[in-house]
Design a protein around this motif. Structure first.
Motif, PDB file in Angstrom:
ATOM      1  N   SER A   1       2.034   3.745  -3.498  1.00  0.00           N
ATOM      2  CA  SER A   1       1.600   5.140  -3.409  1.00  0.00           C
ATOM      3  C   SER A   1       2.774   6.101  -3.433  1.00  0.00           C
TER       4      SER A   1
ATOM      5  N   PRO B   1       0.823  -1.225   0.000  1.00  0.00           N
ATOM      6  CA  PRO B   1       0.000   0.000   0.000  1.00  0.00           C
ATOM      7  C   PRO B   1       0.853   1.270   0.000  1.00  0.00           C
ATOM      8  N   ALA B   2       1.931   1.265   0.768  1.00  0.00           N
ATOM      9  CA  ALA B   2       2.798   2.448   0.812  1.00  0.00           C
ATOM     10  C   ALA B   2       3.691   2.513  -0.421  1.00  0.00           C
ATOM     11  N   PHE B   3       4.246   1.364  -0.813  1.00  0.00           N
ATOM     12  CA  PHE B   3       5.175   1.337  -1.953  1.00  0.00           C
ATOM     13  C   PHE B   3       4.502   1.857  -3.222  1.00  0.00           C
TER      14      PHE B   3
ATOM     15  N   TYR C   1       5.329   6.057  -1.198  1.00  0.00           N
ATOM     16  CA  TYR C   1       5.922   6.237   0.132  1.00  0.00           C
ATOM     17  C   TYR C   1       6.958   5.144   0.384  1.00  0.00           C
TER      18      TYR C   1
END
Lengths: 479, 239
Positions: free
Chosen positions: B49, B45-47, B51
């Protein structure tokens, strides 16, 4: 300079695309044709993946040695009587071409299809100096009559149907016949023939320039590039500085990849190479030839993590498989370069500020990366854009930044994770009806406009597993 | 053979039954399954996006959690695909590069593990019904798992497999895309739902709960009766 084609907001453009049923049908059917064509050709050639690897290698080698090949190209063109102009910016290219038009006192300029001239806004620049500009690619001509921007880089009028084209021809050129494609095409042919015969200057784009011989090549199906380069005495070719191959051998490979990837053809009706001006003793060729090599931000991409973007041979295979493009069409991207390649390239040429939605206009499904004939890792470059926007440009929304900080704390600590996982259900409880959320809070609000969302389970997996091991410690008996 | 289950945060929270079926399947073929409790989320989810910093702390947690595992098997092509990307992400990090490579090389999606590691083609299950299979994008394109699920499904007794039209097209989930670009996302889910209806299948099967949640959420909103099933639910189905 701007690649933008509209003043509407991203949301407005997306909505407009989604509501345009006709466009969506046209795109879906074109995607179907292009996809199966490309697949058939790839299968037929057998070792398509080897071809792609070779294509990538050629593009990488050329870009790593671009200064060398540009110099070679420039020398070869000059040797054959051509003039070469390096334009750092769009305005420089336009000013140079405006000068030629003024010197030649040219009244009419006929063009063959060229994305780079769209990029630099050449038509407008030519009109500013009083020239009458005529696009001769059928799709581009239709769009020019209608004052409509392209929505696809290979088939620019993809979003129009034959009824709309008939109407445009009738309104703008007095066409009186039916919407039969044959009749429409015949009319366009008659009209364009007059334009070719009466023009003073021909302007073309360039699929590839061959450095070893100074040849400019065009890959077309209508033959209009041949008319543009045959009739007028003055020929101007505008090319992006990366559109170059070392020798004819590499040209062969790249054209083979291009026609297959773009339209599923083994070869197009015309692959034309023009080398220099008419020299003493020759019977054809222009009296004057200008090659305008456009940088316009490309050299800034060289040597960066985005360099492979310049591999692009403008086949649009990525656009033809893109499920996002399929639903919103080309205009929604608000750049003359739409689709996955446009989403990567536009922010590089034009800045993040102008195209900040584009890196997010993708599900990262990877269909683009899978088909690219020169192996540009498009979806990875989209993630890289997002990373730059988040970490360097600090453009991401504050709330999202906070959420991601929270995520990092949650996902880096098993105890915090466990607690968060267990709290998901109680937190959403007010919105749960029959194990479903029909109208959710926060980020779920957007999701639940058109879709149901499942309720978190009553018990997490890890809780179940722990219990199971306690109850049956020897569950792993031999089977 | 010892297998450590990678449940994925989504299945842990939303679909624990998928984890149960995965455990039972693995046990049925002689695997000893453990569940390293330090595991959290793969970082995707972070990668995805942008982040990277935030995603890396999650990835490091996963590398620590599965350090001693012999095999890591999970019920998601997308999350396992993310783990397979770790070596690229930590390529220039001398402290974590080796760990990233180790974890990536021992991680498998469940159907990939069954077919390619255990050599199973017929899991010996029965399932009566018309089924269509959606090949998730990350499963097929990032992980490269295209034929394994089909091989397993074809051997199920009683199953009637229907080919999903334009099956390779994304369902529109795309992580935060589903929320950030919810208008486009739900149009994509709607088209997928139409294609499912065209097959007249009673069940839509896939290897990633996220895609199934998206398509299923749309079909449910449209009032369709088609049920979504994770592939392990069919593979572990006994009459």
């Amino acid at each position: 300079m701007t690649l933008k084609i509209s003043d509407l907001s991203y949301e407005e453009r997306v909505q407009e695309g989604i509501e345009n049923d006709f466009m969506r049908q046209a795109v879906a059917s074109a995607q179907g044709r292009f996809r199966s064509g490309r697949e058939t050709r790839a299968e037929e050639i057998g070792n398509w993946e080897d071809w792609r690897a070779l294509g990538e290698e050629i593009r990488r080698h050329t870009l790593n040695n671009l200064d060398y090949y540009l110099e070679q190209l420039s020398d070869e063109v000059s040797k054959r009587g051509g003039h070469v102009f390096f334009a750092e910016k769009a305005e420089d290219a336009n000013a140079y071409i405006q000068d030629i038009v003024k010197k030649k006192k040219a009244k009419k300029v006929v063009k063959s299809k060229s994305m780079v001239t769209e990029e630099i806004g050449l038509n407008q620049a030519l009109e500013e100096v009083g020239a009458d500009v005529v696009e001769s690619d059928l799709g581009e001509w239709i769009l020019q009559l209608d004052d409509d921007p392209p929505s696809h880089i290979v088939t620019p009028a993809l979003h129009k149907n034959k009824e709309q084209i008939r109407e445009t021809f009738a309104k703008k050129r007095g066409y009186t016949k039916s919407e039969k494609p044959e009749e429409l095409a015949l009319f366009a042919r008659e009209q364009l023939r007059e334009e070719f015969l009466s023009c003073d200057i021909g302007i073309t784009g360039c699929n590839f320039a061959v450095a070893e011989s100074g040849a400019i090549t065009f890959v077309t199906n209508e033959g209009n590039a041949r008319m543009v380069t045959t009739i007028p005495d003055t020929q101007i070719t505008v090319m992006g500085m990366e559109r170059i191959v070392p020798t004819w051998e590499e040209l062969d490979i790249l054209v083979s990849l291009l026609t297959r990837a773009a339209v599923g053809q083994k070869i197009t009706s015309y692959v034309t190479a023009i080398t220099g001006t008419r020299l003493a003793g020759e019977t054809d060729g222009p009296e004057e030839f200008h090659l305008v090599i456009v940088d316009n931000g490309r050299s800034k991409i060289l040597g960066t993590e985005f360099q492979s973007t310049l591999h692009c041979i403008r086949c649009a295979a990525c656009i033809n498989v893109c499920p996002v493009y399929r639903h919103i069409g080309g205009h929604a991207y608000n750049s003359i370069y739409p689709g996955p390649i446009g989403a990567v390239l536009s922010p590089l040429l034009d800045g993040y500020e102008s195209h900040q939605e584009l890196p997010y206009a993708s599900t990262l499904c990877g269909a683009c990366t899978e088909v690219c004939p020169v192996k540009i890792p498009l979806h990875e470059l989209l993630i890289l854009h997002r990373k730059k926007m988040v970490e360097e440009e600090k453009m991401s929304p504050k709330l999202e930044q906070l959420a991601m900080k929270g995520y990092a704390k949650w996902a880096s600590n098993a105890a915090a994770y466990k607690m968060g996982a267990a709290l998901a259900r109680p937190a959403l409880k007010p919105w749960i009806r029959q194990e479903t959320i029909k109208k959710g809070p926060g980020p779920l609000k957007e999701w639940t406009v058109n879709r149901d969302f499942p309720a978190p389970a009553k018990e997490t997996f890890r809780a179940w597993f722990k219990k199971r091991n306690k109850e049956a410690p020897h569950h792993d008996e031999d089977l | 053979m010892k297998v450590s289950l990678f449940i994925t945060c989504m299945c842990d929270i939303f679909s624990p039954h998928v984890g149960k079926h995965t455990v039972e399947l693995l046990e049925r073929f002689g695997c000893e399954v453990d569940f390293p409790s330090q595991q959290t989320c793969c970082g995707q989810p972070a990668f995805n996006s942008g982040y990277l910093t935030e995603s890396k702390v999650a990835m490091k947690q996963m590398m620590r959690a599965f350090k001693d595992a012999e095999y890591v098997v999970g019920p998601s092509g997308s999350c396992v695909g993310m783990i397979r990307e770790y070596p690229k992400i930590f390529a220039h990090d001398p402290e974590w590069r080796e760990e990233a490579e180790k974890l990536a090389s021992k991680s498998y999606e469940i159907t990939q593990f069954l077919v390619n590691v255990l050599g199973v083609k017929d899991v010996g299950s029965t399932f009566e019904g018309k089924v269509t299979y959606h090949p998730s994008c990350h499963m097929t394109r990032i992980l490269g798992v295209k034929n394994e699920p089909i091989t397993l499904l074809k051997h199920i007794k009683g199953i009637e497999l229907k080919e999903l039209p334009i099956k390779e097209d994304c369902c529109g989930f795309g992580g935060t895309f589903a929320v950030k670009n919810s208008v486009i996302s739900s149009e994509m889910a709607s088209e997928k739902s139409e294609h499912v209806s065209e097959t007249e299948a009673e069940y839509l099967v896939g290897g990633d709960m996220a895609c199934l949640m998206n398509i299923g959420g749309r079909m449910q909103r449209e009032g369709k009766k088609v049920k979504t099933l994770h592939i392990t639910e069919i593979l572990n189905h006994r009459e």
